[in-house]
Scaffold this motif. Sequence first.
Motif, PDB file in Angstrom:
ATOM      1  N   LYS A 137       0.662  -1.106   0.134  1.00 53.00           N
ATOM      2  CA  LYS A 137      -0.019   0.038  -0.063  1.00 53.00           C
ATOM      3  C   LYS A 137       0.836   1.178   0.071  1.00 53.00           C
ATOM      4  O   LYS A 137       1.836   1.319   0.575  1.00 53.00           O
ATOM      5  CB  LYS A 137      -0.803   0.068   1.271  1.00 53.00           C
ATOM      6  N   GLU A 138       0.479   2.122  -0.727  1.00 54.24           N
ATOM      7  CA  GLU A 138       0.921   3.759  -0.566  1.00 54.24           C
ATOM      8  C   GLU A 138       0.234   4.494   0.348  1.00 54.24           C
ATOM      9  O   GLU A 138      -1.204   4.588   0.121  1.00 54.24           O
ATOM     10  CB  GLU A 138       1.243   4.190  -1.855  1.00 54.24           C
ATOM     11  N   VAL A 139       0.914   4.922   1.413  1.00 54.42           N
ATOM     12  CA  VAL A 139       0.310   5.842   2.503  1.00 54.42           C
ATOM     13  C   VAL A 139       0.657   7.214   2.419  1.00 54.42           C
ATOM     14  O   VAL A 139       2.061   7.603   2.380  1.00 54.42           O
ATOM     15  CB  VAL A 139       0.294   5.254   3.583  1.00 54.42           C
ATOM     16  N   GLN A 140      -0.178   8.318   2.296  1.00 50.63           N
ATOM     17  CA  GLN A 140       0.124   9.505   2.321  1.00 50.63           C
ATOM     18  C   GLN A 140       0.249  10.215   3.655  1.00 50.63           C
ATOM     19  O   GLN A 140      -0.640   9.727   4.780  1.00 50.63           O
ATOM     20  CB  GLN A 140      -0.853  10.570   1.851  1.00 50.63           C
ATOM     21  N   TYR A 141       1.407  10.561   4.312  1.00 47.73           N
ATOM     22  CA  TYR A 141       1.625  11.500   5.422  1.00 47.73           C
ATOM     23  C   TYR A 141       1.531  12.930   5.177  1.00 47.73           C
ATOM     24  O   TYR A 141       2.295  13.411   4.354  1.00 47.73           O
ATOM     25  CB  TYR A 141       2.728  10.872   6.219  1.00 47.73           C
ATOM     26  N   VAL A 142       1.075  13.568   6.232  1.00 50.79           N
ATOM     27  CA  VAL A 142       1.060  15.359   6.243  1.00 50.79           C
ATOM     28  C   VAL A 142       1.975  15.526   7.509  1.00 50.79           C
ATOM     29  O   VAL A 142       2.011  14.917   8.354  1.00 50.79           O
ATOM     30  CB  VAL A 142      -0.170  15.639   6.631  1.00 50.79           C
ATOM     31  N   ILE A 143       2.722  16.673   7.152  1.00 50.96           N
ATOM     32  CA  ILE A 143       3.832  16.981   7.970  1.00 50.96           C
ATOM     33  C   ILE A 143       3.792  18.450   8.217  1.00 50.96           C
ATOM     34  O   ILE A 143       3.799  19.030   7.024  1.00 50.96           O
ATOM     35  CB  ILE A 143       5.142  16.700   7.766  1.00 50.96           C
ATOM     36  N   ASP A 144       3.097  19.080   9.215  1.00 49.56           N
ATOM     37  CA  ASP A 144       3.003  20.608   9.487  1.00 49.56           C
ATOM     38  C   ASP A 144       4.319  21.066  10.137  1.00 49.56           C
ATOM     39  O   ASP A 144       4.565  20.394  11.319  1.00 49.56           O
ATOM     40  CB  ASP A 144       1.800  20.875  10.126  1.00 49.56           C
ATOM     41  N   TYR A 145       4.802  22.162   9.779  1.00 50.18           N
ATOM     42  CA  TYR A 145       5.839  22.749  10.510  1.00 50.18           C
ATOM     43  C   TYR A 145       5.636  23.855  11.330  1.00 50.18           C
ATOM     44  O   TYR A 145       5.184  25.072  10.464  1.00 50.18           O
ATOM     45  CB  TYR A 145       7.297  22.945   9.611  1.00 50.18           C
ATOM     46  N   TYR A 146       5.557  23.931  12.654  1.00 49.83           N
ATOM     47  CA  TYR A 146       5.230  24.846  13.282  1.00 49.83           C
ATOM     48  C   TYR A 146       6.432  25.600  13.983  1.00 49.83           C
ATOM     49  O   TYR A 146       7.428  24.966  14.195  1.00 49.83           O
ATOM     50  CB  TYR A 146       4.441  24.335  14.564  1.00 49.83           C
ATOM     51  N   ASP A 147       6.215  26.961  13.815  1.00 53.49           N
ATOM     52  CA  ASP A 147       7.252  27.863  14.745  1.00 53.49           C
ATOM     53  C   ASP A 147       7.082  27.635  16.216  1.00 53.49           C
ATOM     54  O   ASP A 147       6.085  27.758  16.864  1.00 53.49           O
ATOM     55  CB  ASP A 147       7.121  29.276  14.314  1.00 53.49           C
TER      56      ASP A 147
END
Length: 287
Positions: free
Chosen positions: A217-227
């Motif tokens: 399976k191909e899985v999408q990950y979201v990465i948010d960069y916070y200050d």
Amino acid sequence: MGAGQSTAAGQSTAKVQDVGTPEERAQRIRAAQHAMAAAGTECPLTPEQRAAAAAVSSENCGEGGCPVGADGKMSPFNNELEHPNQKPAPDQPFALPTKREKSTIPRAGTEDTWTYPSPQMFWNAMLKKGWRWQDDQLSQKDMGNIISIHNANNEEAWKEVMKWENLLHPECANPKLKSFKGDAKNISPRAKFRKLFLGYDYPFDRHDWIVDRCGMKEVQYVIDYYDGGAVDPQSKLFTILDVRPAMNDISNIWDRMVVAYWRFKFETLGFTPNLPIPPTEGHSVNH
């Protein structure tokens, strides 16, 4: 900023001094990283930017002609040039290394790991996306620190991905990263919720990674960069990462519900997780 001027091969090499206190230099790096993240959303280029980039490529070709890919063809796997330019930009104020470092992140479809861009590649790519170094007044040392932070953030993000994968999907012992892209202006629903109900600022950057789960399976990950606020003058680090599977698949939604339950049970209610305790230095575990 220094005022020394010299020319070589038609390039301006105005020297930029590493001025200011450690705190001021750290803040300069912080501002530049925010600007670079914003610049990364400007593709495709405007006609004016494309013309300027073409002029830079033409000027950097030399008598031997341009290598294959100088037309700006982008790789679909990392949104970077397939044959990246390693030559200094015409107005670049200082020399940058062209050596590339290997990451620890395994690359899907290979037995190799991803390779980070060189400082020169990083500089050229950001110029191509509309960033201008004059706005941030970076020094050569600043640029080296930015590259180090960029690479360290990617390594940390992969560690967070592996926590999800190892805990919830042990059937795949060796997930690999297939592709990634940055999209700072695409605010995630989670980031909007945190802003609206919890009072957080919006993240200054966002990446989307596609992970190959052993071909299953191909899985999408979201990465948010916070200050994260104040910059550490020594490490220059200020970023807080929020890494999780995207809410675009029922399996991903279930994984996030499981982790939310665990956090509530162990962090809020104070239950002790039943996990194996690793041996400490000088002690062994008897089986």
